[in-house]
Each structure stands twice: as structure tokens, then as C-alpha cells.
Design a protein around this motif. Structure first.
Motif, short mmCIF file in Angstrom:
data_model
loop_
_atom_site.label_atom_id
_atom_site.label_comp_id
_atom_site.label_asym_id
_atom_site.label_seq_id
_atom_site.Cartn_x
_atom_site.Cartn_y
_atom_site.Cartn_z
N UNK A 49 0.86 -1.20 0.00
CA UNK A 49 0.00 0.00 0.00
C UNK A 49 0.89 1.25 0.00
N UNK A 50 0.37 2.30 -0.60
CA UNK A 50 1.08 3.57 -0.72
C UNK A 50 0.14 4.68 -0.25
N UNK A 51 0.59 5.47 0.72
CA UNK A 51 -0.23 6.61 1.12
C UNK A 51 0.59 7.89 1.05
N UNK A 52 -0.09 8.99 0.86
CA UNK A 52 0.56 10.27 0.57
C UNK A 52 0.00 11.35 1.49
N UNK A 53 0.91 12.12 2.08
CA UNK A 53 0.54 13.16 3.05
C UNK A 53 1.24 14.46 2.67
N UNK A 54 0.59 15.56 2.98
CA UNK A 54 1.16 16.87 2.64
C UNK A 54 2.49 17.11 3.33
N UNK A 55 2.62 16.62 4.57
CA UNK A 55 3.86 16.85 5.31
C UNK A 55 4.02 15.82 6.42
N UNK A 56 5.21 15.75 6.97
CA UNK A 56 5.49 14.84 8.08
C UNK A 56 4.65 15.21 9.31
N UNK A 57 4.43 16.50 9.52
CA UNK A 57 3.66 16.95 10.68
C UNK A 57 2.22 16.42 10.62
N UNK A 58 1.59 16.51 9.46
CA UNK A 58 0.22 15.97 9.31
C UNK A 58 0.21 14.46 9.54
N UNK A 59 1.20 13.78 8.98
CA UNK A 59 1.28 12.33 9.13
C UNK A 59 1.46 11.95 10.60
N UNK A 60 2.36 12.63 11.30
CA UNK A 60 2.61 12.31 12.71
C UNK A 60 1.36 12.52 13.56
N UNK A 61 0.62 13.58 13.23
CA UNK A 61 -0.62 13.87 13.95
C UNK A 61 -1.63 12.74 13.74
N UNK A 62 -1.76 12.27 12.49
CA UNK A 62 -2.66 11.16 12.18
C UNK A 62 -2.25 9.90 12.95
N UNK A 63 -0.95 9.61 12.96
CA UNK A 63 -0.47 8.40 13.64
C UNK A 63 -0.79 8.45 15.13
N UNK A 64 -0.70 9.63 15.71
CA UNK A 64 -0.95 9.78 17.15
C UNK A 64 -2.44 9.70 17.49
N UNK A 65 -3.31 10.06 16.54
CA UNK A 65 -4.73 10.12 16.85
C UNK A 65 -5.53 8.94 16.31
N UNK A 66 -5.56 8.77 15.00
CA UNK A 66 -6.56 7.89 14.37
C UNK A 66 -6.02 6.56 13.86
N UNK A 67 -4.72 6.45 13.66
CA UNK A 67 -4.17 5.30 12.95
C UNK A 67 -4.56 3.97 13.59
N UNK A 68 -4.37 3.84 14.90
CA UNK A 68 -4.56 2.53 15.54
C UNK A 68 -6.00 2.04 15.44
N UNK A 69 -6.94 2.99 15.49
CA UNK A 69 -8.36 2.61 15.38
C UNK A 69 -8.65 2.04 13.99
N UNK A 70 -8.12 2.69 12.95
CA UNK A 70 -8.35 2.21 11.58
C UNK A 70 -7.62 0.89 11.32
N UNK A 71 -6.40 0.78 11.86
CA UNK A 71 -5.57 -0.40 11.60
C UNK A 71 -6.09 -1.65 12.32
N UNK A 72 -6.87 -1.46 13.38
CA UNK A 72 -7.33 -2.59 14.19
C UNK A 72 -8.11 -3.62 13.36
N UNK A 73 -8.80 -3.14 12.33
CA UNK A 73 -9.63 -4.03 11.50
C UNK A 73 -8.79 -5.08 10.77
N UNK A 74 -7.48 -4.81 10.59
CA UNK A 74 -6.64 -5.76 9.86
C UNK A 74 -5.74 -6.57 10.78
N UNK A 75 -5.90 -6.37 12.05
CA UNK A 75 -5.05 -7.07 13.02
C UNK A 75 -5.15 -8.59 12.82
#
Length: 201
Positions: A49-75
Motif C-alpha cells: 500500500x502507498x499513502x501520501x501526506x502533505x507533510x510529516x507533521x500531518x502524518x505524525x498527527x494522524x499516527x498519534x490520533x486515528x491510525x490505531x483505530x483504523x488499523x485494528x480491523x486488519x489485526x
């Protein structure tokens, strides 16, 4: 632009694909630009998979907030996941956009370059490889991105397998000699990915 590339070995294909659809929530995330992916043509059960973000800051913010909830479905549906981040350096062709709908195939080349050859490698990408790929009728767009000092990703999107096959058969060996690729590159891993339209976000 930040590029995230994930490669993993899928052990539960149906569960993995079901979980992949949960990423449809990504467009609401600040700084998110697009995501797509599919199955390796050469390696059974390997997904990219390939994902694209405007900047590292936006990506880091996403990882800290929403990532784990979305990723749980593929655990539990995959193993040996490898994730790498790259900073976009320049486009292959012009006007790269992280859109996948018009492409069937993504070609990736992951290169580790000898430290003293980094500038030469980047120059050859710009002067030799880019014009050749851009001149291939079925090549839609691509990018050249850099991780740590001497690690690079070349990602190109193609209209069809047949078009990519023509480019490869006709030109790769000749271009490689001209660009002195063997002298520059310490390690090279590549893959051809058949895109899954349902994974595009």
C-alpha cells in the motif's frame, strides 16, 4: 509531500481485504492526499500500500490520533509488515498526483545507494531515467523520493501491464548502462503491483 510504503505478507486474504476497506475514513484526515495499493505480481500473498501526506507533521498527527483505530480491523491478517517513509524529491513526468483510478499497475524500485554516489544517482534519475519513462506511452506519472541519506524509492504508475512490459523489454538494460546504475546502487529491490480498485482512497 510524504510517501508511506507498506509491504506485508497476508495470511488471511479475505479478512485483510475487508479491513482494507476501513481505510475509507482517511479523506477526513488533515493533510491526507491519497492512498492505493494491491498485490505483488511476483510474490504470492504479498500486499503493497502507498499513502501520501502533505507533510510529516500531518502524518505524525494522524499516527498519534486515528491510525490505531483504523488499523485494528486488519489485526492478525498479515505478518512481516515493513513500513517506510520517503520525502518526495521530484516528479517522474510532470504534475504527480496520488490518484490510482486510471492505472492498472504500479512499479516500485527501492534502492540503497553508495553514500559517495548519491548525487550522481539522483542526477541520472533526472537526466536519463525520467525522460525515458516519461516518453513511454503507457506511463502515467511517478515520483522519486528519498528516505534516509542514501535510500530511495522510484514509484511509477502505468496504464497497463502490456505498456510497462514494452518499456522494460526495450529499454531498461540500455538505460542502466548509460546511468551507471550498477556503480551507484548497493542494493535494489523491485516489484510490480497489480492495483486493487477497492483499496483506493
Amino acid at each position: 509531500m510524504l510517501v508511506k510504503w507498506i509491504r506485508c505478507k497476508v495470511v488471511d486474504r479475505r479478512g485483510f481485504e475487508r479491513g482494507q476497506r476501513k481505510w475509507a475514513g482517511l479523506p477526513g484526515e488533515p493533510g491526507f492526499r491519497g492512498q492505493g495499493g494491491g498485490w505483488s505480481r511476483g510474490r504470492q500473498g504479498v500486499a503493497h500500500t502507498f499513502s501520501f501526506w502533505e507533510s510529516r507533521a500531518f502524518y505524525d498527527s494522524f499516527m498519534a490520533r486515528s491510525h490505531d483505530r483504523l488499523a485494528a480491523a486488519q489485526s492478525g491478517t498479515y505478518q512481516d509488515a515493513q513500513a517506510k517513509l520517503f520525502d518526495h524529491r521530484f516528479d517522474v513526468k510532470t504534475g504527480f498526483e496520488p490518484r490510482f483510478a486510471d492505472a492498472d499497475v504500479v512499479r516500485i524500485a527501492h534502492c540503497r545507494v553508495h553514500a559517495e554516489r548519491v548525487e550522481h544517482f539522483a542526477l541520472m534519475q533526472e537526466k536519463v531515467w525520467n525522460p525515458a519513462m516519461a516518453g513511454s506511452p503507457g506511463m502515467l506519472r511517478g515520483l522519486f523520493a528519498q528516505a534516509v541519506e542514501n535510500e530511495f524509492l522510484v514509484l511509477s504508475m502505468w496504464q497497463s501491464t502490456a505498456e510497462y512490459g514494452k518499456y522494460r523489454a526495450e529499454r531498461v538494460e540500455r538505460l542502466s548502462l548509460r546511468a551507471q546504475t550498477e556503480t551507484d546502487v548497493a542494493a535494489l529491490a523491485g516489484d510490480v503491483v497489480d492495483l486493487e480498485p477497492s483499496w483506493t482512497v
